[in-house]
Design an enzyme around this catalytic site. Structure first.
Site, PDB file in Angstrom:
ATOM      1  N   CYS A 142      25.240   8.876  10.330  1.00 12.89           N
ATOM      2  CA  CYS A 142      24.542  10.116   9.971  1.00 12.89           C
ATOM      3  C   CYS A 142      24.901  11.293  10.873  1.00 12.89           C
ATOM      4  O   CYS A 142      24.401  12.406  10.674  1.00 12.89           O
ATOM      5  CB  CYS A 142      23.032   9.892  10.012  1.00 12.89           C
ATOM      6  SG  CYS A 142      22.530   8.426   9.114  1.00 12.89           S
TER       7      CYS A 142
ATOM      8  N   SER B  76      23.822   6.163  13.704  1.00 11.00           N
ATOM      9  CA  SER B  76      23.760   4.791  14.213  1.00 11.00           C
ATOM     10  C   SER B  76      25.135   4.308  14.632  1.00 11.00           C
ATOM     11  O   SER B  76      26.159   4.740  14.110  1.00 11.00           O
ATOM     12  CB  SER B  76      23.210   3.863  13.127  1.00 11.00           C
ATOM     13  OG  SER B  76      21.855   4.148  12.907  1.00 11.00           O
TER      14      SER B  76
ATOM     15  N   ASP C  85       0.861  -1.182   0.000  1.00  5.78           N
ATOM     16  CA  ASP C  85       0.000   0.000   0.000  1.00  5.78           C
ATOM     17  C   ASP C  85       0.903   1.241   0.000  1.00  5.78           C
ATOM     18  O   ASP C  85       1.717   1.408   0.917  1.00  5.78           O
ATOM     19  CB  ASP C  85      -0.887  -0.031   1.262  1.00  5.78           C
ATOM     20  CG  ASP C  85      -1.825   1.168   1.350  1.00  5.78           C
ATOM     21  OD1 ASP C  85      -1.658   2.129   0.568  1.00  5.78           O
ATOM     22  OD2 ASP C  85      -2.712   1.137   2.218  1.00  5.78           O
TER      23      ASP C  85
ATOM     24  N   LYS D 281       8.112  10.668  15.706  1.00  2.00           N
ATOM     25  CA  LYS D 281       8.239   9.771  16.866  1.00  2.00           C
ATOM     26  C   LYS D 281       9.183  10.413  17.895  1.00  2.00           C
ATOM     27  O   LYS D 281       8.960  10.315  19.100  1.00  2.00           O
ATOM     28  CB  LYS D 281       8.825   8.418  16.436  1.00  2.00           C
ATOM     29  CG  LYS D 281       7.914   7.535  15.594  1.00  2.00           C
ATOM     30  CD  LYS D 281       8.693   6.273  15.195  1.00  2.00           C
ATOM     31  CE  LYS D 281       7.978   5.412  14.167  1.00  2.00           C
ATOM     32  NZ  LYS D 281       6.836   4.676  14.693  1.00  2.00           N
TER      33      LYS D 281
ATOM     34  N   THR E 199      13.547   3.863   2.291  1.00  2.00           N
ATOM     35  CA  THR E 199      14.165   4.975   3.038  1.00  2.00           C
ATOM     36  C   THR E 199      15.544   5.328   2.470  1.00  2.00           C
ATOM     37  O   THR E 199      16.393   5.840   3.178  1.00  2.00           O
ATOM     38  CB  THR E 199      14.272   4.666   4.551  1.00  2.00           C
ATOM     39  OG1 THR E 199      15.195   3.590   4.757  1.00  2.00           O
ATOM     40  CG2 THR E 199      12.933   4.288   5.143  1.00  2.00           C
TER      41      THR E 199
ATOM     42  N   GLU F 204      28.813   9.002   5.221  1.00  2.34           N
ATOM     43  CA  GLU F 204      28.773   7.572   5.520  1.00  2.34           C
ATOM     44  C   GLU F 204      29.188   6.798   4.289  1.00  2.34           C
ATOM     45  O   GLU F 204      29.645   5.669   4.376  1.00  2.34           O
ATOM     46  CB  GLU F 204      27.354   7.168   5.949  1.00  2.34           C
ATOM     47  CG  GLU F 204      27.183   5.717   6.383  1.00  2.34           C
ATOM     48  CD  GLU F 204      26.917   4.745   5.227  1.00  2.34           C
ATOM     49  OE1 GLU F 204      26.873   3.536   5.476  1.00  2.34           O
ATOM     50  OE2 GLU F 204      26.749   5.167   4.077  1.00  2.34           O
TER      51      GLU F 204
ATOM     52  N   ASN G  64      16.359   9.697   2.569  1.00  2.00           N
ATOM     53  CA  ASN G  64      17.392   9.833   3.593  1.00  2.00           C
ATOM     54  C   ASN G  64      18.686  10.313   2.947  1.00  2.00           C
ATOM     55  O   ASN G  64      19.150   9.735   1.961  1.00  2.00           O
ATOM     56  CB  ASN G  64      17.619   8.481   4.295  1.00  2.00           C
ATOM     57  CG  ASN G  64      18.422   8.631   5.587  1.00  2.00           C
ATOM     58  OD1 ASN G  64      18.897   9.721   5.908  1.00  2.00           O
ATOM     59  ND2 ASN G  64      18.558   7.548   6.326  1.00  2.00           N
TER      60      ASN G  64
ATOM     61  N   HIS H  96      17.355  14.529  13.014  1.00  2.25           N
ATOM     62  CA  HIS H  96      17.733  13.621  11.937  1.00  2.25           C
ATOM     63  C   HIS H  96      16.470  12.950  11.392  1.00  2.25           C
ATOM     64  O   HIS H  96      15.643  12.459  12.162  1.00  2.25           O
ATOM     65  CB  HIS H  96      18.726  12.578  12.465  1.00  2.25           C
ATOM     66  CG  HIS H  96      19.058  11.541  11.440  1.00  2.25           C
ATOM     67  ND1 HIS H  96      19.454  11.870  10.163  1.00  2.25           N
ATOM     68  CD2 HIS H  96      19.019  10.182  11.477  1.00  2.25           C
ATOM     69  CE1 HIS H  96      19.652  10.769   9.473  1.00  2.25           C
ATOM     70  NE2 HIS H  96      19.393   9.729  10.239  1.00  2.25           N
TER      71      HIS H  96
ATOM     72  N   SER I  50      17.102   0.006  15.479  1.00  2.00           N
ATOM     73  CA  SER I  50      17.551   1.350  15.088  1.00  2.00           C
ATOM     74  C   SER I  50      16.574   2.413  15.608  1.00  2.00           C
ATOM     75  O   SER I  50      16.995   3.507  15.996  1.00  2.00           O
ATOM     76  CB  SER I  50      17.723   1.455  13.568  1.00  2.00           C
ATOM     77  OG  SER I  50      16.486   1.521  12.893  1.00  2.00           O
TER      78      SER I  50
HETATM   79  N1  CAA Z   1      -1.023   3.125   5.695  1.00  2.26           N
HETATM   80  C1  CAA Z   1      -0.463   3.960   6.602  1.00  2.26           C
HETATM   81  N2  CAA Z   1       0.534   3.574   7.445  1.00  2.26           N
HETATM   82  C2  CAA Z   1       0.981   2.316   7.335  1.00  2.26           C
HETATM   83  C3  CAA Z   1       0.435   1.397   6.416  1.00  2.26           C
HETATM   84  C4  CAA Z   1      -0.623   1.840   5.566  1.00  2.26           C
HETATM   85  N3  CAA Z   1      -1.183   1.042   4.667  1.00  2.26           N
HETATM   86  N4  CAA Z   1       1.088   0.221   6.552  1.00  2.26           N
HETATM   87  C5  CAA Z   1       2.015   0.390   7.541  1.00  2.26           C
HETATM   88  N5  CAA Z   1       1.948   1.649   8.007  1.00  2.26           N
HETATM   89  C6  CAA Z   1       2.780   2.271   9.027  1.00  2.26           C
HETATM   90  C7  CAA Z   1       3.080   1.383  10.222  1.00  2.26           C
HETATM   91  O1  CAA Z   1       2.058   1.399  11.168  1.00  2.26           O
HETATM   92  C8  CAA Z   1       4.365   2.031  10.724  1.00  2.26           C
HETATM   93  O2  CAA Z   1       4.067   3.207  11.422  1.00  2.26           O
HETATM   94  P1  CAA Z   1       4.430   3.317  12.995  1.00  2.26           P
HETATM   95  O3  CAA Z   1       5.883   3.028  13.117  1.00  2.26           O
HETATM   96  O4  CAA Z   1       4.092   4.716  13.340  1.00  2.26           O
HETATM   97  O5  CAA Z   1       3.581   2.278  13.656  1.00  2.26           O
HETATM   98  C9  CAA Z   1       5.069   2.489   9.448  1.00  2.26           C
HETATM   99  O6  CAA Z   1       4.060   2.497   8.426  1.00  2.26           O
HETATM  100  C10 CAA Z   1       6.173   1.548   8.985  1.00  2.26           C
HETATM  101  O7  CAA Z   1       5.667   0.258   8.948  1.00  2.26           O
HETATM  102  P2  CAA Z   1       6.547  -0.971   9.473  1.00  2.26           P
HETATM  103  O8  CAA Z   1       7.098  -0.656  10.823  1.00  2.26           O
HETATM  104  O9  CAA Z   1       5.752  -2.208   9.301  1.00  2.26           O
HETATM  105  O10 CAA Z   1       7.685  -0.895   8.376  1.00  2.26           O
HETATM  106  P3  CAA Z   1       8.892  -1.862   8.114  1.00  2.26           P
HETATM  107  O11 CAA Z   1       9.118  -2.760   9.273  1.00  2.26           O
HETATM  108  O12 CAA Z   1       8.698  -2.476   6.780  1.00  2.26           O
HETATM  109  O13 CAA Z   1      10.120  -0.851   7.984  1.00  2.26           O
HETATM  110  C11 CAA Z   1      11.768   0.513   9.041  1.00  2.26           C
HETATM  111  C12 CAA Z   1      10.279   0.315   8.768  1.00  2.26           C
HETATM  112  C13 CAA Z   1      12.235  -0.497  10.065  1.00  2.26           C
HETATM  113  C14 CAA Z   1      11.991   1.934   9.562  1.00  2.26           C
HETATM  114  C15 CAA Z   1      12.563   0.315   7.711  1.00  2.26           C
HETATM  115  O14 CAA Z   1      12.139   1.237   6.745  1.00  2.26           O
HETATM  116  C16 CAA Z   1      14.064   0.438   7.877  1.00  2.26           C
HETATM  117  O15 CAA Z   1      14.739  -0.493   8.279  1.00  2.26           O
HETATM  118  N6  CAA Z   1      14.647   1.635   7.531  1.00  2.26           N
HETATM  119  C17 CAA Z   1      16.073   1.872   7.656  1.00  2.26           C
HETATM  120  C18 CAA Z   1      16.501   2.097   9.079  1.00  2.26           C
HETATM  121  C19 CAA Z   1      16.082   3.434   9.623  1.00  2.26           C
HETATM  122  O16 CAA Z   1      15.829   4.370   8.892  1.00  2.26           O
HETATM  123  N7  CAA Z   1      16.052   3.543  10.954  1.00  2.26           N
HETATM  124  C20 CAA Z   1      15.751   4.788  11.611  1.00  2.26           C
HETATM  125  C21 CAA Z   1      16.564   4.975  12.866  1.00  2.26           C
HETATM  126  S1  CAA Z   1      18.297   4.770  12.518  1.00  2.26           S
HETATM  127  C22 CAA Z   1      18.790   6.241  11.873  1.00  2.26           C
HETATM  128  O17 CAA Z   1      18.101   7.208  11.975  1.00  2.26           O
HETATM  129  C23 CAA Z   1      20.091   6.319  11.150  1.00  2.26           C
HETATM  130  C24 CAA Z   1      19.828   6.267   9.681  1.00  2.26           C
HETATM  131  O18 CAA Z   1      19.711   7.291   9.028  1.00  2.26           O
HETATM  132  C25 CAA Z   1      19.711   4.964   9.042  1.00  2.26           C
END
Ligand code: CAA
Length: 407
Positions: A134, A327, A52, A265, A175, A102, A295, A256, A224
């Site tokens: 980052c 990170s 979606d 969040k 991302t 990075e 990102n 960030h 993360s």
């Molecule tokens: N409509 C609206 N929202 C929806 C949806 C839909 N149909 N389906 C899912 N969502 C929402 C979920 O509820 C969730 O929101 P909340 O967290 O507010 O509950 C959001 O979409 C994401 O869904 P998931 O958690 O299921 O997503 P995922 O597990 O597939 O991946 C992630 C999310 C873990 C962040 C992934 O994108 C990832 O690994 N990203 C890279 C790591 C990252 O960016 N980490 C951030 C902190 S680390 C950092 O900041 C350093 C850096 O730059 C990397």
């Protein structure tokens, strides 16, 4: 035996320095942003995997991501951003170039030296690369303030540039992104005075990292998120312990933004932690560029700051709270005061132009580019794609070659 001297100055004075403290105001004099040639619509990415699109648009808060052409990388984006900046400010006084990234292109040589040559900077500068995921650019900016405190006539060019790359079909894929922010750090700056109080938090955690033989980052997504939020509250507590101002004295935030929802969040967590009402209106405008860039790792928080300064009209004299997270993990919370003349050098039109100039890339082409690996043992000539002023021409004798395009 040495006689006791006068009492030493406090190590961590309150950020609003007392009148007898003669420390000069130091901060960001000007900044400029650049990004890559291509853009991928996250709706197309979602469609290709049966996801979606609202998961990306609302769930992550991202719409588009920049994708570099084969003849682009951190150096070409950095040089483009720095050129835009230096066309306005000139190079006088610059004796240090700090390149934070990075996604470095060499294990030894600083990417800043390629930029140094492309921009024809004088030889009388020190050039180095800074790395801590980052967070690197924040370390570079803080180091720059120290250099200028010692030599107030000098200026420091800080460049943050990154290509965020995760494995195809991984949860990190939506991302990704690419971009660069160049900043001139100087005494009596036009944009933002960086206050002296700063809160720090470092722990050894494997939430996101990139082994030397990997072109893509490895990540424990759930870890993360908690590592980021824990670093924020720890850094905030340290900020207060160092004499930082109360949360109510901060007017805007830029944090960030690996994806913009992460900053939502974060502000919510900071509100819970401090007991303050912190609505998203305090940071919403900072999402404007990052939502469409993706990102940009080290550049992300600074792109958020650029959006605030470009798009909010009533920030003069206001205090911005900045939270930088890298990170691995290091976090830093600090503040800056927006300067009265900040609206005279706004960059919104230039950023908008760079975003709109991006050429949409179709899924198959994006996946092919993503999987491409440069051979390490033969010369390579890259195809001419970018319309930016600088390009990565290829590899000759195992050394990277960059050139001006005349644009
Ligand atoms: N409509 C609206 N929202 C929806 C949806 C839909 N149909 N389906 C899912 N969502 C929402 C979920 O509820 C969730 O929101 P909340 O967290 O507010 O509950 C959001 O979409 C994401 O869904 P998931 O958690 O299921 O997503 P995922 O597990 O597939 O991946 C992630 C999310 C873990 C962040 C992934 O994108 C990832 O690994 N990203 C890279 C790591 C990252 O960016 N980490 C951030 C902190 S680390 C950092 O900041 C350093 C850096 O730059 C990397």
């Amino acid at each position: 035996m040495t006689q006791p001297g006068p009492a030493p100055a406090p190590l961590h004075p309150h950020p609003t320095d007392s009148p007898e403290d003669s420390m000069q105001a130091i901060g960001i004099h000007d900044l400029a942003l650049a990004t890559a040639h291509h853009v991928l619509d996250l709706g197309d990415l979602a469609e290709s995997t049966g996801t979606d699109p609202n998961k990306y648009r609302i769930g992550l808060g991202q719409s588009l991501m920049s994708v570099p052409a084969p003849d682009e990388d951190i150096v070409t984006m950095a040089a483009t951003a720095a050129r835009t900046l230096l066309e306005r400010t000139g190079t006088e006084g610059i004796r240090t170039v700090l390149f934070a990234t990075e996604s470095g292109v060499d294990q030894s040589k600083s990417a800043g030296l390629f930029v140094h040559k492309l921009l024809d900077l004088p030889s009388t500068v020190r050039v180095l690369e800074v790395k801590q995921a980052c967070y690197g650019a924040t370390a570079a900016v803080q180091a720059a303030t120290g250099i200028i405190a010692r030599n107030p006539g000098e200026k420091v060019l800080v460049i943050a540039a990154d290509v965020a790359k995760y494995a195809l079909d991984s949860s990190g894929e939506p991302t990704q992104g690419a971009g660069a922010v160049a900043m001139l750090i100087a005494a009596d700056p036009d944009l933002l005075v960086i206050e002296r109080g700063s809160g720090l938090s470092s722990v050894d955690v494997d939430d996101f990292w990139r082994p030397n033989d990997s072109a893509v980052a490895l990540v424990d997504g759930a870890l993360s998120l908690t590592a980021y939020l824990d670093a924020l509250t720890s850094a905030w507590d340290d900020y207060r312990d160092q004499g930082g101002v109360a949360i109510e004295e901060i007017d805007r935030f830029t944090m960030h933004q690996p994806f913009t929802k992460m900053a939502r969040k974060a502000l919510k967590r900071l509100g819970q932690h401090t007991g303050a009402e912190l609505g998203d209106e305090l940071q919403e405008v900072s999402f404007t560029y990052n939502r469409d860039l993706g990102n940009t790792y080290t550049a992300s928080m600074w792109a958020g700051l650029a959006a605030l300064l470009d798009l909010e009209d009533d920030l003069a004299g206001r205090r911005i709270g900045l939270f930088s997270y890298g990170s691995g993990a290091t976090g830093e919370f600090f503040t800056g005061i927006v300067q009265p003349g900040y609206r005279s050098s706004r960059r919104a039109a230039q950023v908008q132009e760079a975003l709109e100039a991006r050429v949409p890339i179709a899924l198959p082409e994006y996946r092919e580019l993503h999987a491409r690996v440069l051979p390490s043992d033969t010369d390579v000539e890259t195809e001419r794609v970018t319309k930016a002023p600088y390009r990565f021409a290829g590899i000759r004798g195992r050394a990277r070659v960059y050139e001006a395009t005349g644009a």
